[in-house]
Enzyme design. Structure first.
Site, PDB file in Angstrom:
ATOM      1  N   TYR A  61       0.660  -0.977   0.047  1.00 34.19           N
ATOM      2  CA  TYR A  61      -0.101   0.057  -0.223  1.00 34.19           C
ATOM      3  C   TYR A  61       0.834   1.387  -0.135  1.00 34.19           C
ATOM      4  O   TYR A  61       0.576   2.266  -0.610  1.00 34.19           O
ATOM      5  CB  TYR A  61      -0.942   0.023   1.456  1.00 34.19           C
ATOM      6  CG  TYR A  61      -2.072  -0.958   1.361  1.00 34.19           C
ATOM      7  CD1 TYR A  61      -2.967  -1.007   0.277  1.00 34.19           C
ATOM      8  CD2 TYR A  61      -2.274  -1.674   2.397  1.00 34.19           C
ATOM      9  CE1 TYR A  61      -4.124  -1.651   0.339  1.00 34.19           C
ATOM     10  CE2 TYR A  61      -3.579  -2.376   2.392  1.00 34.19           C
ATOM     11  CZ  TYR A  61      -4.338  -2.391   1.555  1.00 34.19           C
ATOM     12  OH  TYR A  61      -5.402  -3.268   1.581  1.00 34.19           O
ATOM     13  N   THR A  87      -1.988  -5.918  -6.905  1.00 29.97           N
ATOM     14  CA  THR A  87      -1.843  -4.702  -5.772  1.00 29.97           C
ATOM     15  C   THR A  87      -2.334  -5.468  -4.478  1.00 29.97           C
ATOM     16  O   THR A  87      -2.963  -6.685  -4.521  1.00 29.97           O
ATOM     17  CB  THR A  87      -2.852  -3.627  -6.189  1.00 29.97           C
ATOM     18  OG1 THR A  87      -4.170  -4.277  -6.068  1.00 29.97           O
ATOM     19  CG2 THR A  87      -2.500  -3.102  -7.555  1.00 29.97           C
ATOM     20  N   ASP A  88      -2.141  -4.915  -3.394  1.00 28.16           N
ATOM     21  CA  ASP A  88      -2.920  -5.160  -1.997  1.00 28.16           C
ATOM     22  C   ASP A  88      -4.284  -4.683  -2.416  1.00 28.16           C
ATOM     23  O   ASP A  88      -4.627  -3.828  -3.524  1.00 28.16           O
ATOM     24  CB  ASP A  88      -2.169  -4.325  -1.113  1.00 28.16           C
ATOM     25  CG  ASP A  88      -2.609  -5.192   0.491  1.00 28.16           C
ATOM     26  OD1 ASP A  88      -3.478  -5.917   0.374  1.00 28.16           O
ATOM     27  OD2 ASP A  88      -1.774  -4.872   1.396  1.00 28.16           O
ATOM     28  N   TRP A  89      -5.085  -5.015  -1.434  1.00 24.60           N
ATOM     29  CA  TRP A  89      -6.810  -4.929  -1.651  1.00 24.60           C
ATOM     30  C   TRP A  89      -7.089  -3.324  -1.651  1.00 24.60           C
ATOM     31  O   TRP A  89      -7.042  -2.673  -0.656  1.00 24.60           O
ATOM     32  CB  TRP A  89      -7.444  -5.559  -0.535  1.00 24.60           C
ATOM     33  CG  TRP A  89      -7.859  -6.966  -1.245  1.00 24.60           C
ATOM     34  CD1 TRP A  89      -9.024  -7.472  -1.467  1.00 24.60           C
ATOM     35  CD2 TRP A  89      -6.972  -8.005  -1.986  1.00 24.60           C
ATOM     36  NE1 TRP A  89      -8.977  -8.695  -2.090  1.00 24.60           N
ATOM     37  CE2 TRP A  89      -7.474  -8.945  -2.292  1.00 24.60           C
ATOM     38  CE3 TRP A  89      -5.483  -8.030  -2.279  1.00 24.60           C
ATOM     39  CZ2 TRP A  89      -7.112 -10.128  -3.107  1.00 24.60           C
ATOM     40  CZ3 TRP A  89      -5.044  -9.119  -2.789  1.00 24.60           C
ATOM     41  CH2 TRP A  89      -5.934 -10.121  -3.422  1.00 24.60           C
TER      42      TRP A  89
END
Ligand code: BGC
Length: 903
Positions: A644, A675-677
């Site tokens: 992030y 990506t991260d969420w």
């Protein structure tokens, strides 16, 4: 089919092999059959098996400490005073403790600290209350169960003080904590004679702790962090989460700069060099019930391999295991270096008393190099071994060192020449020319590529820009508790590969094995056991049609205040990287893909999406990138998850130097980057920088943005194709591809197609529950969060014989009649809306009926539980106030042709 019980046993072994015995004054432990033991304090009744967030695991049971102790008592290994359990429910006075002391000599007390994503440890000092309290209510002593506090709470200290005053002879303290917290206060109580650190030991925690307390397992866990006396002793504390920038409403847009001013001086690298006296327990430390001697120490060098050899003899009276840690002191040339650095390690087998094992620890000689960013050695941007003596030690911990001799390097040597990447340098790349034509289906399926009948280049040239963009974004989850899918171009034979967390076990709606937290797993220093855990995870995921596990996480423990340290392994990149590699190899040996995360320098949870880690290049390369490099080189995970945070001002997921320069060009990584969420980074920038997939599912605005970038020429077709190749290459490694599993397709063969609910569950673990209706029919979901912010949708694949209008009817139950059900087609257009307005009774089932136009053949339908528009979202799609509670239950539904309804 795998054996869940066997995996529970692996969880128990990992827990017992990893926990660290910090203190054992007067050999209080292991307990003897004559020892009279009871518990004091309510925490002893229920252990924390693990942390929250991505590491939460739904599990069949959690073995409590009383369970473990009762079992040992039944085996005659100690006397366990059962009434102490009832007392723990009620609170303590001095009189109560003195009465208890007539039955027990040793009180087991448990300190607990929970942790989860999105929050760091709080550091309010305990207030030192002058008066002693006569009675400590149980209610007072349990809130730490959910506490994030770094320091002991006043209530905890009050109970310890009362025990000190009582006739109870001694305390065995169990530290059931997510990560290292302040231990000085607890160790100051003289009666605390033994301290065991099991962190959060998974579902078998109580049994494993009892194994160690009674000597069935001789502790062989060793710290993977330095325990300092005070949090301020860590140089990183000063800058841990300093906010710089303008505060806006609700702080959401404030960028939090983490200045990594301490550079390479984290953990033992700092303490052993500059502040030895501030160390309560050194890195690598851990007691055993036996003793070991290191003899016949030597090392050899063969090409780029240095091998340390040592005879380890168990010189005590019981069998046990020892960890051989290899540290090297590099010459202090022009580049300042830590006094010692861990360069390799190995764990012995279980050695009987008197037994000797010759342990060999090989590692690359070139791993002794340091990164010279500025060229002080004369070699800028290079890994350099400076001339001089490298003293090689085999060690029991970073303080208990046995010299193996010196390796003399006559001349300063460059082991690898690189370029600087993290000081704002643009990433340069030359793209191949665009193909003459593209976007025309030539009938090539992904399987043809796997079978060598067509090349990947030929495959992607068939895809339109829209299809290529679709591959760059998460796809609907297809099972309860899944986090999203990847791929999903069914027409081309690209399955929707399913992802789920996480580091301590598979996080989903069914019960799985809960393993210990990542730090404890690392503390085993046992690569084989870590591999076994990975394999068990692989089996469990594969069995429920999972394709991609979102684990392991291996960010460094830069500072003890990071709330997510429990999901990570250590303050040292070698042990982090090797532990992650062992797990990844295990996971992938079963056909499940692994994801290492969060790349890179994600070391703080406070404002985790708005953070900017400012790190110099040497520190990045020697510490924060190193573990990832080791994991990639030693295990080749199918996926990497970008972080992030920003890295020196550039978001990790849009950082071309990180994702292309380091990961691809330098390390040769061929997997896919996700990506991260729900991050906040523009997807076009991510694609350009080499982040291949934006997760999770459902970003119409981002798709539109990428489409715009493509049409205005900022993203070329070649870039989209190359991006897709990474995604497809990774999808080809998944179970879904291997099995050619394209999900549940509901084909209409009769007049009515009934679509059962359970086959369709697509929500995230936090939001979904399956259940069974009073009439026996399974219902689908119970939403407890805001649906739109979470982008929850149920995906169906419906295969129909004819084009036309179809009637969908089904049942629902809700406490929010003002909300609606939206039906979307595969183009993302809303094709029908069902109002819930008549649902006056939240316990009754109501019927919805909508008309939906479908085409002949395969249709993708999404059902979206839609609430009223809210304005109080933050930038990341979360509520700023508490979301209104909303329960929605959806049963299965019927599909019929409209014409047939009329007839
Ligand atoms: C976490 C990731 C996790 C993802 C999916 C994020 O909040 O940072 O580690 O894999 O959610 O659950």
């Amino acid at each position: 089919m795998f054996d869940l019980k066997k995996n529970y046993a692996i969880s128990r072994s990992l827990a017992a092999e990893g926990m660290v015995l910090l203190k054992n004054e007067g050999a209080v432990l292991p307990f003897k059959p004559t020892d009279r033991v009871g518990v004091v304090g309510k925490n002893a009744l229920s252990l924390l098996s693990g942390g929250g967030g991505s590491a939460a695991v739904k599990t069949e049971y959690i073995r409590s400490l009383p369970d473990g102790l009762q079992q040992k008592a039944a085996e005659g290994k100690l006397y366990f005073y059962e009434p102490s359990l009832t007392l723990a429910e009620n609170g303590y006075s001095l009189a109560i403790l003195n009465e208890l002391a007539q039955h027990i000599d040793t009180a087991i007390m448990v300190v607990q600290r929970h942790a989860s994503e999105g929050a760091d440890r709080t550091i309010e000092q305990p207030q030192h209350v002058k008066e002693e309290r006569a009675m400590i209510e149980t209610a007072d002593i349990i809130p730490q169960l959910k506490s994030n506090a770094y320091y002991p709470t006043e209530n905890e200290l009050a109970l310890f003080r009362l025990v000190e005053q009582s006739a109870i002879k001694r305390v065995v303290l169990i530290l059931n904590i997510a990560s290292i917290v302040d231990l000085s206060h607890f160790f100051a109580f003289p009666k605390v004679q033994a301290v065991l650190l099991p962190f959060m030991a998974g579902m078998e925690g109580g049994a494993a702790i009892a194994d160690v307390l009674c000597g069935d397992v001789n502790p062989s866990g060793r710290l993977t962090d330095t325990v300092a006396y005070a949090i301020e002793d860590h140089p990183s504390t000063a800058n841990f989460n300093r906010i710089v920038g303008k505060r806006l409403k609700n702080d959401f847009f404030v960028v939090q700069h983490s200045l990594y001013e301490e550079g390479i001086n984290i953990g033992y690298r700092y303490f052993e060099t500059y502040a030895k006296d501030r160390v309560q327990f050194p890195f690598g430390f851990g007691l055993s019930y036996t003793t070991f001697a290191f003899n016949s120490l030597s090392f050899t060098v063969d090409g780029d391999t240095m091998t340390v050899q040592v005879d380890v003899t168990n010189t005590g009276e019981v069998s046990g295991r020892e960890v051989v840690q290899v540290y090297v002191a590099a010459p202090q040339g022009r580049l300042p270096k830590p006094a010692l650095e861990l360069r390799g390690y190995a764990k012995t087998r279980l050695l009987a008393a008197g037994e000797t094992e010759t342990v060999r620890v090989p590692f690359p000689l070139s791993s002794l190099a340091s990164f010279d960013a500025d060229g002080v050695t004369g070699y800028p941007a290079a890994w350099v071994m400076e001339a001089g003596n490298y003293t090689v030690y085999a060690a029991q911990d970073v303080r208990t060192l046995y010299s193996c001799g010196d390796y003399h390097l006559p001349q300063t040597t460059v082991t690898q020449q690189l370029t600087l990447r993290f000081g704002g340098q643009p990433y340069e790349e030359v793209l191949p020319p665009a193909p003459a034509s593209w976007g025309k289906d030539r009938g090539i399926k992904l399987l043809d590529v796997a079978e060598g009948k067509a090349s990947m280049q030929e495959f992607v040239e068939q895809l339109t820009a829209e299809e290529l963009i679709e591959l760059a974004i998460g796809q609907p989850a297809a099972f309860a508790g899944g986090t999203s899918g990847i791929g999903n171009l069914l027409h081309y034979g690209v399955p929707n590969a399913q992802t789920a967390d996480g580091p301590a076990g598979m996080r989903c709606a069914v019960e799985r094995t809960c393993f210990p937290c990542a730090t404890l797993i690392a503390c085993t220093w046992d690569t084989e056991l870590q591999y076994a855990m990975g394999k068990a995870l692989g089996e469990e995921g594969y069995a429920v049609d999972l394709d991609v596990l979102l684990a392991p996480g291996l960010n460094l423990h830069r500072n003890q205040l990071c709330g997510r340290n429990f999901e990570y392994m250590a303050e040292d990149p070698l042990i982090s990287g090797k532990t992650a590699a062992a797990i990844v190899r295990g996971v992938q040996s079963e056909g499940l893909c692994a994801t290492i995360k969060h790349f890179a320098a994600n070391n703080c949870e406070f404002k985790r999406m708005g953070g900017n880690s400012r790190v110099d290049e040497r520190t990045l390369r020697e510490l924060y990138l190193k573990g990832f490099e080791i994991a990639i080189r030693e295990s080749n995970p199918a996926f990497v998850m970008s972080a992030y945070n920003k890295l020196n001002g550039v978001p990790s997921s849009a950082n071309a130097q990180l994702l292309k320069g380091v990961l691809r060009d330098e390390w040769g990584y061929e997997g896919a980057v996700m990506t991260d969420w729900r991050n906040w980074v523009p997807m076009d920038e991510e694609i350009l920088a080499g982040n291949n997939i934006k997760m999770p599912h459902g970003y119409p605005d981002e798709i539109a943005r990428v489409r715009g970038a493509y049409y205005n020429g900022r993203i070329s077709i070649v870039q989209l194709q190359r991006n897709a190749m990474y995604v497809l290459g990774a999808v080809m490694k998944t179970r879904a591809f291997e099995k050619q599993d394209f999900g549940t397709r509901h084909s209409m063969t009769a007049d009515v197609l009934y679509i059962p609910s359970v086959a369709l569950t697509t929500l995230s673990a936090m939001s979904v529950k399956q259940g069974v209706r009073e009439d026996g029919e399974a219902y689908l979901c119970r939403l407890i969060k805001d649906a739109r912010a979470q982008r929850i949708r149920l995906g169906y694949c419906i295969d129909l014989p004819q084009e036309g209008e179809y009637i969908l009817t089904g049942e629902y139950r809700t406490n929010r009649p003002e909300y609606e059900l939206w039906f979307e087609n595969e183009a993302g257009e809303r094709v029908a809306t069902a109002s819930c307005a008549e649902a006056a009774d939240e316990n009754a089932w109501y019927r919805f009926t909508v008309t939906v136009p479908f085409k002949k053949g395969e249709n993708r339908l999404s059902v979206i539980p839609a609430d009223e528009p809210h304005t109080d979202y933050d930038f990341f799609g979360s509520y700023l106030t508490n979301p209104p509670p909303w329960d929605l239950h959806l049963a299965g539904f019927e599909v019929r042709r409209k014409k047939e309804m009329r007839e």
